[in-house]
Design a protein around this motif. Structure first.
Motif, short mmCIF file in Angstrom:
data_model
loop_
_atom_site.label_atom_id
_atom_site.label_comp_id
_atom_site.label_asym_id
_atom_site.label_seq_id
_atom_site.Cartn_x
_atom_site.Cartn_y
_atom_site.Cartn_z
N ASN A 2 38.67 31.22 39.22
CA ASN A 2 39.32 31.54 37.96
C ASN A 2 40.55 32.41 38.17
O ASN A 2 40.83 32.89 39.26
CB ASN A 2 38.33 32.18 36.99
CG ASN A 2 37.82 33.52 37.48
OD1 ASN A 2 38.36 34.09 38.40
ND2 ASN A 2 36.76 33.99 36.84
N LEU A 3 41.28 32.61 37.10
CA LEU A 3 42.56 33.31 37.18
C LEU A 3 42.40 34.78 37.53
O LEU A 3 43.21 35.34 38.26
CB LEU A 3 43.30 33.14 35.85
CG LEU A 3 44.76 33.56 35.83
CD1 LEU A 3 45.54 32.77 36.85
CD2 LEU A 3 45.35 33.35 34.45
N ASN A 4 41.35 35.42 37.04
CA ASN A 4 41.13 36.84 37.34
C ASN A 4 40.85 37.07 38.83
O ASN A 4 41.33 38.03 39.41
CB ASN A 4 39.99 37.41 36.50
CG ASN A 4 40.38 37.56 35.05
OD1 ASN A 4 41.56 37.72 34.74
ND2 ASN A 4 39.40 37.49 34.17
N LYS A 5 40.06 36.17 39.43
CA LYS A 5 39.79 36.29 40.85
C LYS A 5 41.06 36.06 41.67
O LYS A 5 41.29 36.75 42.66
CB LYS A 5 38.71 35.29 41.29
CG LYS A 5 37.31 35.70 40.94
CD LYS A 5 36.33 34.73 41.53
CE LYS A 5 34.91 35.14 41.22
NZ LYS A 5 33.94 34.20 41.81
N SER A 6 41.87 35.10 41.25
CA SER A 6 43.12 34.85 41.95
C SER A 6 44.06 36.05 41.85
O SER A 6 44.71 36.42 42.83
CB SER A 6 43.82 33.61 41.40
OG SER A 6 43.05 32.46 41.62
N TYR A 7 44.12 36.65 40.68
CA TYR A 7 44.97 37.82 40.49
C TYR A 7 44.49 39.00 41.32
O TYR A 7 45.28 39.69 41.96
CB TYR A 7 45.03 38.19 39.01
CG TYR A 7 45.90 39.39 38.73
CD1 TYR A 7 47.28 39.31 38.86
CD2 TYR A 7 45.33 40.59 38.35
CE1 TYR A 7 48.08 40.41 38.63
CE2 TYR A 7 46.12 41.70 38.11
CZ TYR A 7 47.49 41.59 38.25
OH TYR A 7 48.27 42.70 38.01
N SER A 8 43.18 39.23 41.34
CA SER A 8 42.66 40.34 42.13
C SER A 8 42.84 40.08 43.62
O SER A 8 43.13 41.01 44.39
CB SER A 8 41.19 40.60 41.80
OG SER A 8 40.40 39.49 42.13
N ARG A 9 42.71 38.82 44.05
CA ARG A 9 42.97 38.49 45.46
C ARG A 9 44.44 38.72 45.79
O ARG A 9 44.75 39.23 46.86
CB ARG A 9 42.59 37.03 45.73
CG ARG A 9 43.08 36.55 47.08
CD ARG A 9 42.03 35.85 47.89
NE ARG A 9 42.59 35.22 49.06
CZ ARG A 9 42.78 35.82 50.22
NH1 ARG A 9 42.46 37.09 50.36
NH2 ARG A 9 43.30 35.18 51.25
N LYS A 11 46.40 40.94 44.45
CA LYS A 11 46.59 42.39 44.58
C LYS A 11 46.07 42.89 45.92
O LYS A 11 46.70 43.73 46.56
CB LYS A 11 45.89 43.11 43.43
CG LYS A 11 46.62 43.00 42.12
CD LYS A 11 46.15 43.95 41.04
CE LYS A 11 44.71 44.26 41.00
NZ LYS A 11 44.27 45.01 39.82
#
Length: 136
Positions: A2-9, A11
């Motif tokens: 999902n998009l949140n996991k991609s964003y945290s990765r 970072k």
């Protein structure tokens, strides 16, 4: 993923990684700079249709490499580095084939430098893959 996991990765990559940052940098060059270098070259010589085509291929390879780097799959990252290596090899070969009166040495050295960085990324990713295989 999902998009949140991609964003945290993303970072985590920007904060702690070394090769991942080079991959993102290389993909941004492939997306934003290479087309602006290659597409105008299409108007300068008779075989220019190849450069025009390769300008758009550069965008596709850059997007693939960026997505693979953010998602973190090692196989897809290695494949993206291989695509980048072959792309730069083709570009350097074509630019060296062209008359040197038309093409500046700065453009040729820019793609040779990209080729060196892609070889470095490929080497580091294959090292990481061999370490992961040994750890299993």
């Amino acid at each position: 993923m999902n998009l949140n996991k991609s964003y945290s990765r993303l970072k985590l990559i920007l904060k702690y990684s070394d090769v991942d940052i080079i991959e993102i940098y290389q993909s941004s060059i492939m997306i934003f700079i290479n087309p602006f270098n290659l597409i105008p070259l299409a108007k300068m010589y008779s075989e220019g249709i190849y450069m025009h085509f390769l300008g758009w291929i550069s965008v596709l390879i850059g997007l693939f490499t960026l997505i693979a780097s953010v998602r973190g799959g090692l196989r897809s990252r290695i494949f993206g580095a291989e695509l980048h290596m072959w792309f730069c090899s083709v570009i350097v070969s074509l630019l060296l084939f062209i008359s040197h009166d038309i093409i500046s040495t700065g453009i040729i050295s820019f793609y040779i430098l990209q080729l060196c960085f892609s070889l470095f990324c490929l080497w580091r990713l294959t090292q990481e893959q061999s370490i992961r295989i040994k750890d299993k």
